[in-house]
Structures are given as C-alpha cells and as structure tokens.
Write a protein that holds these residues in place. Structure first.
Motif, mmCIF file in Angstrom:
data_model
loop_
_atom_site.group_PDB
_atom_site.id
_atom_site.type_symbol
_atom_site.label_atom_id
_atom_site.label_comp_id
_atom_site.label_asym_id
_atom_site.label_seq_id
_atom_site.Cartn_x
_atom_site.Cartn_y
_atom_site.Cartn_z
ATOM 1 N N LYS A 25 0.826 -1.200 0.000
ATOM 2 C CA LYS A 25 0.000 0.000 0.000
ATOM 3 C C LYS A 25 0.865 1.257 0.000
ATOM 4 O O LYS A 25 0.569 2.233 -0.693
ATOM 5 C CB LYS A 25 -0.910 -0.010 1.227
ATOM 6 C CG LYS A 25 -2.326 0.363 0.951
ATOM 7 C CD LYS A 25 -3.184 0.127 2.162
ATOM 8 C CE LYS A 25 -4.571 0.651 1.917
ATOM 9 N NZ LYS A 25 -5.446 0.432 3.051
ATOM 10 N N ARG A 29 1.046 4.296 -2.760
ATOM 11 C CA ARG A 29 0.917 5.718 -2.422
ATOM 12 C C ARG A 29 2.123 6.518 -2.923
ATOM 13 O O ARG A 29 1.966 7.634 -3.432
ATOM 14 C CB ARG A 29 0.784 5.888 -0.922
ATOM 15 C CG ARG A 29 -0.537 5.427 -0.366
ATOM 16 C CD ARG A 29 -0.649 5.817 1.089
ATOM 17 N NE ARG A 29 -1.778 5.168 1.711
ATOM 18 C CZ ARG A 29 -1.695 4.296 2.722
ATOM 19 N NH1 ARG A 29 -0.516 3.987 3.233
ATOM 20 N NH2 ARG A 29 -2.759 3.754 3.238
ATOM 21 N N ALA A 61 -5.829 -3.100 -5.974
ATOM 22 C CA ALA A 61 -7.251 -3.418 -6.063
ATOM 23 C C ALA A 61 -7.451 -4.917 -6.278
ATOM 24 O O ALA A 61 -8.374 -5.516 -5.717
ATOM 25 C CB ALA A 61 -7.894 -2.630 -7.196
ATOM 26 N N ILE A 66 -7.251 -2.130 -1.583
ATOM 27 C CA ILE A 66 -8.166 -1.002 -1.692
ATOM 28 C C ILE A 66 -9.378 -1.475 -2.483
ATOM 29 O O ILE A 66 -9.313 -2.459 -3.227
ATOM 30 C CB ILE A 66 -7.522 0.231 -2.379
ATOM 31 C CG1 ILE A 66 -7.063 -0.103 -3.795
ATOM 32 C CG2 ILE A 66 -6.400 0.797 -1.557
ATOM 33 C CD1 ILE A 66 -6.609 1.082 -4.590
ATOM 34 N N HIS A 67 -10.484 -0.786 -2.327
ATOM 35 C CA HIS A 67 -11.705 -1.139 -3.029
ATOM 36 C C HIS A 67 -11.557 -0.800 -4.513
ATOM 37 O O HIS A 67 -10.839 0.139 -4.877
ATOM 38 C CB HIS A 67 -12.881 -0.368 -2.415
ATOM 39 C CG HIS A 67 -14.208 -0.919 -2.785
ATOM 40 N ND1 HIS A 67 -14.856 -0.560 -3.934
ATOM 41 C CD2 HIS A 67 -15.000 -1.822 -2.160
ATOM 42 C CE1 HIS A 67 -16.009 -1.213 -4.009
ATOM 43 N NE2 HIS A 67 -16.121 -1.985 -2.937
ATOM 44 N N ASN A 69 -13.657 0.519 -6.529
ATOM 45 C CA ASN A 69 -14.167 1.863 -6.847
ATOM 46 C C ASN A 69 -13.146 2.931 -6.503
ATOM 47 O O ASN A 69 -12.988 3.917 -7.223
ATOM 48 C CB ASN A 69 -15.470 2.142 -6.099
ATOM 49 C CG ASN A 69 -16.622 1.327 -6.627
ATOM 50 O OD1 ASN A 69 -16.494 0.630 -7.621
ATOM 51 N ND2 ASN A 69 -17.746 1.390 -5.941
ATOM 52 N N LYS A 70 -12.447 2.753 -5.386
ATOM 53 C CA LYS A 70 -11.411 3.711 -5.002
ATOM 54 C C LYS A 70 -10.279 3.692 -6.024
ATOM 55 O O LYS A 70 -9.738 4.739 -6.392
ATOM 56 C CB LYS A 70 -10.872 3.394 -3.613
ATOM 57 C CG LYS A 70 -9.801 4.367 -3.177
ATOM 58 C CD LYS A 70 -9.355 4.139 -1.759
ATOM 59 C CE LYS A 70 -8.323 5.194 -1.387
ATOM 60 N NZ LYS A 70 -7.944 5.114 0.017
ATOM 61 N N ARG A 73 -11.378 5.587 -8.986
ATOM 62 C CA ARG A 73 -11.408 7.018 -8.686
ATOM 63 C C ARG A 73 -10.005 7.618 -8.729
ATOM 64 O O ARG A 73 -9.791 8.690 -9.308
ATOM 65 C CB ARG A 73 -12.051 7.217 -7.308
ATOM 66 C CG ARG A 73 -12.502 8.599 -7.025
ATOM 67 C CD ARG A 73 -13.344 8.692 -5.768
ATOM 68 N NE ARG A 73 -12.682 8.139 -4.603
ATOM 69 C CZ ARG A 73 -13.109 7.060 -3.924
ATOM 70 N NH1 ARG A 73 -14.183 6.414 -4.308
ATOM 71 N NH2 ARG A 73 -12.465 6.642 -2.854
ATOM 72 N N ILE A 74 -9.027 6.923 -8.160
ATOM 73 C CA ILE A 74 -7.646 7.405 -8.172
ATOM 74 C C ILE A 74 -7.109 7.456 -9.591
ATOM 75 O O ILE A 74 -6.467 8.433 -10.001
ATOM 76 C CB ILE A 74 -6.751 6.516 -7.284
ATOM 77 C CG1 ILE A 74 -7.167 6.613 -5.818
ATOM 78 C CG2 ILE A 74 -5.297 6.905 -7.425
ATOM 79 C CD1 ILE A 74 -6.504 5.575 -4.936
#
Length: 83
Positions: A25, A29, A61, A66-67, A69-70, A73-74
């Motif tokens: 993760k 980032r 994902a 992470i989801h 959808n997230k 979105r990113i």
C-alpha cells in the motif's frame, strides 16, 4: 499470546501478511505521489511514472488492499490531471 500451536502460527502468518500489505500500500501511495509531482512539474518521464502508478493501483485493487471503486477514482483523477 496463544498456547495452541496452530493459533501461534496463525498470529505469525497474520503479522507477515499485515507487513506485506502495508508495504504494498505504501509503494502504491509513493507511486501516486511521484506521478502527481511529475504531472505538476511537467517532467519528461511523466508518462512512465503514470503508467507505473496505474499498475500499482490495479495490483492493490486486485489484492483487495483497496476497493475497486477507489482504484477507479484514483486512476481517473490521475488521468484527468495528466491532460
């Protein structure tokens, strides 16, 4: 601390997985931040950094870090700012 052998092993395996997930993760980032700064400064390797960040996002994902959808979105925000 658990007394049963299988419970001890489960604790150990959970901690290993937790460290692995956290590092993946954090790598995602970092890749996103590098891509955003490259976009902001209009760096020459901008496309390569964006591609690498998208790859890290998709992997996170896929591994349920992470989801989905997230992740979408990113990725969408990265692609819209790169234009």
């Amino acid at each position: 601390m658990p007394n049963i052998k299988s419970a001890v092993k489960r604790v150990r395996k959970t901690e290993e997985a937790e460290h692995r997930n956290i590092s993946q993760k954090n790598a995602m980032r970092t890749a996103i931040k590098r891509a955003k700064t490259a976009i902001k400064t209009d760096a020459s390797e901008k496309d390569e950094l964006i591609r690498f960040a998208l790859k890290k996002i998709d992997k996170a994902a896929q591994r349920n870090l992470i989801h989905s959808n997230k992740a979408d979105r990113i990725k969408s925000s990265l692609m819209s700012t790169s234009k």
